[in-house]
Design an enzyme around this catalytic site. Structure first.
Site, PDB file in Angstrom:
ATOM      1  N   ASN A   1       0.870  -1.172   0.000  1.00 18.06           N
ATOM      2  CA  ASN A   1       0.000   0.000   0.000  1.00 18.06           C
ATOM      3  C   ASN A   1       0.908   1.223   0.000  1.00 18.06           C
ATOM      4  OD1 ASN A   1      -1.834   2.018   0.418  1.00 18.06           O
ATOM      5  ND2 ASN A   1      -2.316   1.445   2.541  1.00 18.06           N
TER       6      ASN A   1
ATOM      7  N   LYS B   1       0.183   4.293  -0.454  1.00 20.71           N
ATOM      8  CA  LYS B   1      -0.436   5.534   0.044  1.00 20.71           C
ATOM      9  C   LYS B   1      -0.109   6.686  -0.926  1.00 20.71           C
ATOM     10  CE  LYS B   1      -0.194   3.522   4.599  1.00 20.71           C
ATOM     11  NZ  LYS B   1      -0.167   3.679   6.040  1.00 20.71           N
TER      12      LYS B   1
ATOM     13  N   HIS C   1      -9.562   1.631   4.409  1.00 23.73           N
ATOM     14  CA  HIS C   1      -8.309   1.806   5.156  1.00 23.73           C
ATOM     15  C   HIS C   1      -8.536   2.779   6.314  1.00 23.73           C
ATOM     16  CE1 HIS C   1      -4.240   3.036   6.155  1.00 23.73           C
ATOM     17  NE2 HIS C   1      -3.867   1.874   5.664  1.00 23.73           N
TER      18      HIS C   1
ATOM     19  N   GLU D   1      -6.897   5.186   7.355  1.00 24.97           N
ATOM     20  CA  GLU D   1      -6.709   6.605   7.007  1.00 24.97           C
ATOM     21  C   GLU D   1      -7.941   7.161   6.294  1.00 24.97           C
ATOM     22  OE1 GLU D   1      -2.930   5.961   5.086  1.00 24.97           O
ATOM     23  OE2 GLU D   1      -2.152   5.407   7.054  1.00 24.97           O
TER      24      GLU D   1
ATOM     25  N   GLU E   1      -5.666  -4.426  10.513  1.00 25.88           N
ATOM     26  CA  GLU E   1      -4.617  -3.432  10.750  1.00 25.88           C
ATOM     27  C   GLU E   1      -4.923  -2.663  12.029  1.00 25.88           C
ATOM     28  OE1 GLU E   1      -2.542  -2.284   6.872  1.00 25.88           O
ATOM     29  OE2 GLU E   1      -4.376  -1.109   6.902  1.00 25.88           O
TER      30      GLU E   1
ATOM     31  N   GLY F   1       2.217   2.703  10.684  1.00 25.75           N
ATOM     32  CA  GLY F   1       3.170   3.795  10.513  1.00 25.75           C
ATOM     33  C   GLY F   1       3.857   4.222  11.800  1.00 25.75           C
TER      34      GLY F   1
ATOM     35  N   SER G   1       3.143  -1.650  10.458  1.00 21.93           N
ATOM     36  CA  SER G   1       4.594  -1.762  10.671  1.00 21.93           C
ATOM     37  C   SER G   1       5.138  -3.165  10.385  1.00 21.93           C
ATOM     38  CB  SER G   1       4.973  -1.304  12.090  1.00 21.93           C
ATOM     39  OG  SER G   1       4.592   0.063  12.262  1.00 21.93           O
TER      40      SER G   1
HETATM   41  P1  PGA Z   1       2.664   0.637   7.633  1.00 20.36           P
HETATM   42  O1  PGA Z   1       1.223   0.851   6.926  1.00 20.36           O
HETATM   43  O2  PGA Z   1       3.193  -0.687   7.129  1.00 20.36           O
HETATM   44  O3  PGA Z   1       3.479   1.802   7.216  1.00 20.36           O
HETATM   45  O4  PGA Z   1       2.408   0.592   9.106  1.00 20.36           O
HETATM   46  C1  PGA Z   1       0.347  -0.232   6.735  1.00 20.36           C
HETATM   47  C2  PGA Z   1      -0.951   0.254   6.137  1.00 20.36           C
HETATM   48  O5  PGA Z   1      -1.428   1.331   6.535  1.00 20.36           O
HETATM   49  O6  PGA Z   1      -1.553  -0.405   5.269  1.00 20.36           O
END
Ligand code: PGA
Length: 260
Positions: A10, A12, A97, A99, A169, A175, A215
């Protein structure tokens, strides 16, 4: 039942079209034909055509979008439809997601409309769910996951469910560099599968792939994917570098080969 692991990047709001070309030129070159896992890259919308040039010729890698409109067409300024993604060769679409949920106000009912629109258009949703740290600390993980699953999967048939991937998640792990432990992740994944079993029956639930996201990185991928209900990853930060994402893919391949 052995499920084919699915490892998805992903990106983003990262990777311009030219950066996408640089990444994929190297990444696609790592693979000679189909691997033991499904590998998916989700670039930003504007980089999808460039990604398609590389991925269209690769048997190893599939293409995903990061979002889409539930509407088929019309006066929805700034939105992208399922038909547009189909035409560019997308196989998957990430929906719900965290976000999108927190920064753009998407709720389960809206995500549900997207999930159904994607299924009807032949796109496979990667449906994201997960609790915040506050919800975890308050002992509300199961309640939150169940509500998200029931809301976003309302009126989704068992046949459609077979094409849906769930990404668990935990919001506190996205993140932040703070990964769920394999035990925490396994516990949540097993719970998600039990909710799916209640809704669709054991057979369908046992076939659904549930990814871990938050992460995920080369250093923790092997231990996480060896858990019985963890079937792959949705990777943000560690997917932006081709070597790092390749290491995570390799952990999936090792697990798939160990199980076969
Ligand atoms: P990250 O993001 O691996 O940077 O924690 C995962 C995601 O939001 O899909």
């Amino acid at each position: 039942m052995s499920r084919t692991p699915i490892i998805a990047a992903n990106w983003k709001m990262n990777q311009t079209p030219s950066e996408t070309a640089t990444f994929l030129e190297k990444f696609v070159g790592f693979f000679d034909g189909k691997t033991a896992v499904d590998i998916v890259i989700a670039p930003p919308f504007v980089s999808i055509p460039k990604a398609s040039e590389f991925i269209g010729q690769s048997e190893a890698v599939d293409l995903s979008a990061q979002n889409m409109s539930p509407e088929p067409s019309g006066a929805f300024t700034g939105e992208i439809s399922a038909a547009m993604l189909n035409e560019l060769g997308c196989d998957y679409v990430i929906l719900g997601h965290s976000e999108r949920r927190t920064l753009f106000g998407e709720d389960d009912a809206f995500i549900n409309r997207k999930v159904r629109a994607a299924c009807e258009a032949g796109l496979k949703p990667i449906l994201c769910i997960g609790e915040t740290l506050e919800e975890r600390d308050a002992g509300r993980i199961e309640e939150v996951l169940k509500t998200q699953l029931e809301g976003s999967l309302a009126d989704v048939t068992a046949e459609q469910m077979a094409d849906i991937v769930i990404a668990y998640e935990p919001v506190w792990a996205i993140g932040t560099g703070r990964t769920a432990t394999p035990e925490q992740a396994q516990e949540a994944h097993a719970y998600v599968r039990s909710v799916l079993a209640g809704k669709y029956g054991e057979e369908v639930a046992n076939g659904v792939r549930i990814q871990y996201g938050g992460s995920a990185k080369p250093a923790n991928a092997g231990e996480l994917i060896s858990q019985p209900d963890i079937d792959g990853f949705l990777v943000g930060g560690a997917s932006l570098d081709p070597d790092s994402f390749h290491e995570i893919v390799k952990a999936g391949v090792a697990e798939a080969q160990g199980n076969s």
